[in-house]
Design an enzyme around this catalytic site. Sequence first.
Site, short mmCIF file in Angstrom:
data_model
loop_
_atom_site.label_atom_id
_atom_site.label_comp_id
_atom_site.label_asym_id
_atom_site.label_seq_id
_atom_site.Cartn_x
_atom_site.Cartn_y
_atom_site.Cartn_z
N ARG A 60 -1.16 -36.84 -11.23
CA ARG A 60 -0.65 -37.93 -10.40
C ARG A 60 0.30 -37.47 -9.30
NH1 ARG A 60 1.36 -41.34 -14.89
NH2 ARG A 60 0.49 -39.82 -16.32
N GLU A 97 7.01 -30.64 -27.44
CA GLU A 97 7.61 -31.02 -28.72
C GLU A 97 6.92 -30.25 -29.86
OE1 GLU A 97 7.49 -35.19 -29.33
OE2 GLU A 97 9.04 -35.14 -30.88
O1 LIG Z 1 8.72 -35.12 -17.70
P1 LIG Z 1 7.64 -34.84 -18.69
O2 LIG Z 1 8.04 -35.22 -20.10
O3 LIG Z 1 7.11 -33.44 -18.61
O4 LIG Z 1 6.43 -35.84 -18.39
C1 LIG Z 1 6.02 -36.18 -17.08
C2 LIG Z 1 4.59 -35.80 -16.85
O5 LIG Z 1 3.74 -36.59 -17.71
C3 LIG Z 1 2.78 -37.27 -16.91
O6 LIG Z 1 1.61 -36.53 -16.76
P2 LIG Z 1 0.52 -36.43 -17.93
O7 LIG Z 1 0.91 -35.37 -18.91
O8 LIG Z 1 0.29 -37.81 -18.47
O9 LIG Z 1 -0.75 -35.87 -17.14
P3 LIG Z 1 -1.71 -36.57 -16.03
O10 LIG Z 1 -0.88 -36.82 -14.78
O11 LIG Z 1 -2.75 -35.53 -15.78
O12 LIG Z 1 -2.24 -37.85 -16.61
C4 LIG Z 1 3.45 -37.42 -15.56
O13 LIG Z 1 2.52 -37.65 -14.52
C5 LIG Z 1 4.18 -36.11 -15.41
O14 LIG Z 1 3.35 -35.08 -14.90
N1 LIG Z 2 6.19 -43.62 -19.98
C1 LIG Z 2 5.39 -42.99 -19.13
N2 LIG Z 2 4.70 -43.69 -18.21
C2 LIG Z 2 3.86 -43.04 -17.35
N3 LIG Z 2 3.68 -41.73 -17.35
C3 LIG Z 2 4.35 -40.98 -18.24
N4 LIG Z 2 4.40 -39.65 -18.46
C4 LIG Z 2 5.25 -39.42 -19.47
N5 LIG Z 2 5.78 -40.58 -19.93
C5 LIG Z 2 5.24 -41.57 -19.16
#
Ligand SMILES: O=P(O)(O)OC[C@H]1O[C@H](OP(=O)(O)OP(=O)(O)O)[C@H](O)[C@@H]1O
Ligand SMILES: Nc1ncnc2[nH]cnc12
Length: 173
Positions: A60, A97
Amino acid sequence: MEQRLQAAIRNIPDFPKPGIQFKDITPIFLDPELFRDLVKRFAQEYKKYSPDAIVGIESRGYLAGPAIALELGIPFVLIRKKGKLPAKTISHTYSLEYGTDVVEVHEDAIAPGSKVIVHDDLLATGGTAEAAGHLVEKCGSTPVLFSFIVELNFLNGKERLEKVAPCHSIITY
Ligand SMILES: O=P(O)(O)OC[C@H]1O[C@H](OP(=O)(O)OP(=O)(O)O)[C@H](O)[C@@H]1O
Ligand SMILES: Nc1ncnc2[nH]cnc12
C-alpha cells in the site's frame, strides 16, 4: 483535508483476525480530488527535507508514493517482500512477534549518499518501516523522514522510528 480523509477511511472490525480494527484506506483512491490533494500535501511536507528519492513499502506504499515522487520529480523505489524483485537485491531480515521476515530492494535503485523518504500507508508497530530504514542505510543512503497517511498511536511505532529519523503522519488513531 484531515476531515475528508477521516470520512474516507473505513474501519473494518475483526479483519484480518478477530480483535483487529483494520483501517481501510482504499476509498481515498476512489476520490480523485482527495487523492490529488493528499499528494500535494505530502509533496509540500517532503520538500522541507530536500529528498533525492522516495521508497515505498509493498503493497500500500505503492498507492500514493509514486504520485508524490512524480509531483516532486524524484525517483520512486520499490521495497518488496523477499523473492519478488527480479534483479540483484540487498535484503534486510527483521523480527516479527513470531519469527522473522525479509524486505529487499534492487541494489542499484538508490544512488549512494541519497536523502530518502520512507513512505507507507499506515504505521502500526513500526517494524516494517524500521526494516525499510535499515535497508536504505545498507544501500549507503540516509532515511530523512518516515511518512504515513495513518498512524496507530497506541502501538508506539513512532517512538521506535524516531531513533532513526522524524516521523510524519496525517491522521492519528
Ligand atoms: O508498522 P507495522 O506493524 O510493521 O505494520 C504496518 C504494515 O502493515 C501493513 O502492511 P501488510 O503487512 O498488511 O502488507 P500489505 O500492504 O502488502 O497488505 C501496512 O500497509 C504496513 O506496511
Ligand atoms: N489496523 C490496521 N489497519 C490497516 N492496516 C494495518 N496494518 C497493520 N495494522 C493495520
